[in-house]
Design a protein around this motif. Structure first.
Motif: not given
Length: 483
Positions: A47-53, A206-213, A323-325, A327-333
């Protein structure tokens, strides 16, 4: 009851409580569960990496366009009219953001590379916990620096200082190299595929949970609160490693205290040399080719996968934070489906076939991404990546079976260093290529990622010709059982 008797009773009760607490902590320390470490490390840092981007993208947008970035749950500040002057500035922001992310990755590379190599080799002699603890402390430093950056609105280039500092503690590759070596210590050869795929699945879940939220939390709160929550989770991970995680390598006190610092470093590099000398010629060739296949596939997957956020922020998709969250969470499935794939396929197929299926899944997804111009199609692209994560854990397991149990830490140190090198160089290459082709052919970077898959594909096909029979790891398994 006299005062002295009461004091004696109070003392006895206190000693009993202290003894019980000490026994409880010792009992809790005897946990061979590496999965919580991976989960607690992945959740905040993804989540940190996505948010910082997104934060850096907004800061660069404000600087280049002299206007505030506007984005909410239903819209994004994205221009699609090519004749609009602001559209050209948008493309400039895309290129500058890509180069900034590349510089962040480059700054972390050398410290991470050196620390991963040394700590991975060190763990064979002195234990795995240090390879897990130091990266977790580095992640805590990073999340705290992100919090300070957003709270005080410092110039974005100040980020380079704490990022370089935290890299000296090791990073993602160091922790995961130590985690895979830990699994190799406590797992039998028959279960290594599943246990290593399980770690990759935990990364995805866990990455999906962080990204989707992250998108929803960003709209509900702000960057400050999210980075504060990430810092608390990283702190909890550090506490778990210190107080609850048991060491998987039994190290004697005399062995720890014996020898000078130079002697220990000589011991470490001697173990690296022995990794190759102790194997026969056939195993050395196999190990070298598998390392090449692993690094090439990691190069393609990390490099092209790291561009998805920029690709989705750009026209014609123009995705917002939510949508980015999603999309990233869907990819982590794909981490979950890849774990299920490894579990099922391992019963019926050889390891080589499992790797080939994963390579074809990844290459197909990259080719489809080139033609993704709508939100629905972009989500459908993620379905093609269902088995794209399978090659990495299976290749790790295959390499682990080729070396002796005494060299697992050295092996995964080499794998971690190659993974770190691949991630860094691929970030530089793919971000440079994306910045150069974003106006002419946006999907060229994804086509490049698909073409690079030909190298590991050909290596695995070569194994069918060179060694068509089932892998003969029986000698190694006998050595593992006896040790």
């Amino acid at each position: 009851m006299t005062c002295s008797a009461f004091c004696e009773l109070l003392y006895t009760v206190s000693v009993s409580f202290v003894t019980a607490g000490t026994c409880f902590l010792r009992a809790m320390c005897r946990l061979f569960l590496i999965e919580p470490v991976v989960a607690l490390y992945t959740l905040p840092n993804m989540a940190d990496e996505l948010l910082m981007q997104q934060y850096i993208y907004r800061r660069i947008w404000t600087r280049e366009t002299n206007s505030s970035y506007v984005g909410n749950e239903t819209s994004s500040y994205c221009y699609q009219n090519h004749s609009d002057p602001v559209y050209m500035k948008q493309e400039v922001v895309q290129g500058l953001s890509s180069h900034f992310f590349m510089c962040m990755t480059l700054i972390q590379f050398l410290p991470n590379f050196i620390v991963s190599f040394i700590l991975g080799s060190y763990s064979d002699q002195y234990g795995r916990r240090l390879t897990l603890l130091l990266p977790s402390i580095g992640a805590l430093i990073t999340s705290l620096s992100f919090l300070a950056m957003t709270y005080f609105s410092w110039p974005i280039y100040f980020l380079f200082i704490p990022i370089a500092l935290s890299a000296c503690f090791g990073g993602f590759a160091t922790l995961f190299g130590g985690a895979f070596a830990y699994v190799a210590d406590v797992s039998s050869s028959e279960h290594k595929n599943m246990r290593m795929a399980l770690l990759d699945m935990i990364v995805g879940v866990m990455g999906g949970i962080g990204l989707i939220t992250s998108g929803h939390l960003l709209n509900a709160l702000n960057f400050n609160w999210l980075f504060l929550i990430a810092s608390l989770i990283n702190f909890a991970n550090v506490m778990y490693i210190i107080f609850f995680l048991e060491e998987s390598v039994q190290v004697s006190r005399n062995g720890q205290n014996k020898g000078s610092g130079c002697g220990k470093f000589r011991e470490i590099f001697t173990g690296i040399i022995n990794l190759y000398i102790s194997s026969n010629f056939r195993n050395r060739v196999q190990l070298g080719l598998m390392l090449l296949a692993f690094s090439t596939y990691a190069f393609a997957s990390f490099g092209s996968g790291g561009l998805f956020t920029l690709y989705e922020l750009n026209a014609p998709l123009c995705w917002n934070a939510v949508l980015i969250g999603y999309g990233s969470a869907t990819g982590l499935i794909s981490f979950l489906t890849s774990f299920l794939g490894v579990t099922v396929f391992s019963r019926f197929l050889r390891d080589h076939f499992i790797v080939l299926i994963g390579i074809l899944s990844f290459a197909g997804g990259m080719i489809m991404t080139i033609f993704a111009k709508t939100t629905l199609f972009m989500f459908l692209v993620r379905l093609v990546f269902l088995f794209a994560v399978m090659p990495l854990p299976v290749l790790r397991s295959m390499m682990s079976k080729l070396v002796s149990p005494q060299h697992q830490g050295v092996l995964f140190a080499c794998v971690a260093c190659l993974e770190n090198l691949s991630a860094t160089v691929s970030s530089i290459v793919f971000n440079t290529v994306y910045a150069a082709t974003v106006q002419s052919f946006t999907g060229f970077s994804f086509l490049l990622g698909a073409c690079l898959c030909l190298i590991p594909f050909c290596i695995l096909c070569f194994f069918f010709w060179w060694k068509p029979q089932e892998e003969s790891y029986t000698g190694l398994r006998t050595n593992e059982s006896s040790s």
